[in-house]
Design an enzyme around this catalytic site. Structure first.
Site, PDB file in Angstrom:
ATOM      1  N   GLU A  96      49.811 -20.613 -14.641  1.00 52.74           N
ATOM      2  CA  GLU A  96      50.195 -22.007 -14.426  1.00 52.74           C
ATOM      3  C   GLU A  96      49.159 -22.646 -13.508  1.00 52.74           C
ATOM      4  O   GLU A  96      48.994 -22.216 -12.367  1.00 52.74           O
ATOM      5  CB  GLU A  96      51.578 -22.114 -13.775  1.00 52.74           C
ATOM      6  CG  GLU A  96      52.737 -21.955 -14.731  1.00 52.74           C
ATOM      7  CD  GLU A  96      54.066 -22.294 -14.082  1.00 52.74           C
ATOM      8  OE1 GLU A  96      54.099 -22.536 -12.856  1.00 52.74           O
ATOM      9  OE2 GLU A  96      55.072 -22.304 -14.797  1.00 52.74           O
ATOM     10  N   ASP A 120      57.813 -29.448  -4.262  1.00 53.94           N
ATOM     11  CA  ASP A 120      57.106 -28.308  -3.699  1.00 53.94           C
ATOM     12  C   ASP A 120      57.292 -28.223  -2.196  1.00 53.94           C
ATOM     13  O   ASP A 120      57.352 -29.233  -1.485  1.00 53.94           O
ATOM     14  CB  ASP A 120      55.611 -28.402  -4.025  1.00 53.94           C
ATOM     15  CG  ASP A 120      55.346 -28.229  -5.503  1.00 53.94           C
ATOM     16  OD1 ASP A 120      55.781 -27.206  -6.055  1.00 53.94           O
ATOM     17  OD2 ASP A 120      54.721 -29.118  -6.110  1.00 53.94           O
ATOM     18  N   TYR A 157      61.870 -22.884 -18.099  1.00 46.93           N
ATOM     19  CA  TYR A 157      61.642 -22.539 -16.699  1.00 46.93           C
ATOM     20  C   TYR A 157      62.964 -22.734 -15.964  1.00 46.93           C
ATOM     21  O   TYR A 157      63.420 -23.852 -15.766  1.00 46.93           O
ATOM     22  CB  TYR A 157      60.555 -23.445 -16.121  1.00 46.93           C
ATOM     23  CG  TYR A 157      60.068 -23.092 -14.736  1.00 46.93           C
ATOM     24  CD1 TYR A 157      60.941 -22.940 -13.664  1.00 46.93           C
ATOM     25  CD2 TYR A 157      58.703 -22.944 -14.480  1.00 46.93           C
ATOM     26  CE1 TYR A 157      60.480 -22.637 -12.392  1.00 46.93           C
ATOM     27  CE2 TYR A 157      58.224 -22.636 -13.214  1.00 46.93           C
ATOM     28  CZ  TYR A 157      59.121 -22.486 -12.177  1.00 46.93           C
ATOM     29  OH  TYR A 157      58.658 -22.189 -10.914  1.00 46.93           O
TER      30      TYR A 157
END
Length: 265
Positions: free
Chosen positions: A49, A60, A174
């Protein structure tokens, strides 16, 4: 058969899960970034990725936020991320997923992004902040089906919503292991296993689990139920702690090797 399909099928035949390794493109600098990618691949990462550095990475945690800041300070962009993938294609056939927020892709334009991604050897894209209800305007600009579009599933997603998300996805799903941001503490592997089992009941797509996965024990447990484990913040933390170390690449290679060993069922 796509590169992603080939990898998942080959790993299934060998009784292994996929090690999906995330790293921010251009971190800690564009030249070293190539050495980082080589080390991760040599260490056994099955799917790569490539994160597009972004100034406001809201999903994040601090480690990946700082990696984005380092890459941006060296002039890294979406275009240069795609070129990094093109350079990688000269020596590796590993599946590459572009991991991005929507803003850089919107600025490039959906049609151009698709064309350039295919030209540079990208296999799939995951757009963190583009939910299914808002993604049609982006996907309708694609001129073919050479790219997979990977969808995120949250741990709080009910089964009927899981099924709807899976129906409009390709490549793999995911599964976010916990609420919060990448690199968060408090991973509950029993809950992750239960959520992965529910998701696999509504889809035939491979399921990979990410967020908070950093230790071989995490990878081993996840790969008993899911098809792969995504490790990101832990790779970036290792980079950050060894920015000036001459053996940075070897440290990454050894770490990837220990994680890959844990995918073997």
């Amino acid at each position: 058969m796509s590169r992603l399909q080939h990898v998942f099928e080959a790993l299934k035949d060998k009784g292994e899960g996929a090690l999906v390794g995330f790293v921010t493109a251009g971190d800690p600098d564009p030249t070293t970034s190539i050495a980082v990618l080589r080390a991760m691949i040599d260490g056994g990462v099955d799917i790569l990725e490539l994160g597009v550095p972004f100034s406001d990475p809201t999903a994040d945690g601090p480690v990946i936020q700082r990696s984005s800041a380092r890459a941006l300070a060296h002039g890294m962009t979406l275009e240069k991320t795609l070129q990094l993938c093109r350079a990688l294609r000269q020596w590796s056939d590993i599946p590459v997923v572009i991991f991005s927020y929507y803003n850089p892709i919107l600025a490039m334009g959906g049609a151009r992004f698709y064309k350039e991604s295919v030209r540079c050897g990208v296999d799939a894209v995951l757009v963190v902040d583009l939910p299914p209800e808002e993604s049609r305007e982006f996907l309708d600009q694609w001129s073919g089906n050479a790219l997979d579009f990977i969808r995120l599933v949250a741990p709080t997603t009910p089964p009927e919503r899981m099924a709807a998300i899976a129906e409009d996805a390709s490549g793999f799903l995911y599964l976010v292991s916990m609420t919060g941001v990448t690199g968060s503490a408090g991973l509950n592997l029993d809950e992750v296993t239960a959520t992965a089992q529910r998701l696999k009941q509504v889809t035939s797509l491979p399921v990979c689990v990410g967020f908070g996965i950093s230790q071989p024990e995490h990878v081993r447990t996840v790969c008993q139920t899911a098809d792969g484990a995504v490790v990101g913040s832990a790779f970036e933390r290792l980079i950050e702690e060894n920015l000036k170390a001459p053996d940075l690449a070897e440290r990454l290679r050894r770490y990837a090797r220990t994680l890959k060993a844990a995918t073997r069922r």
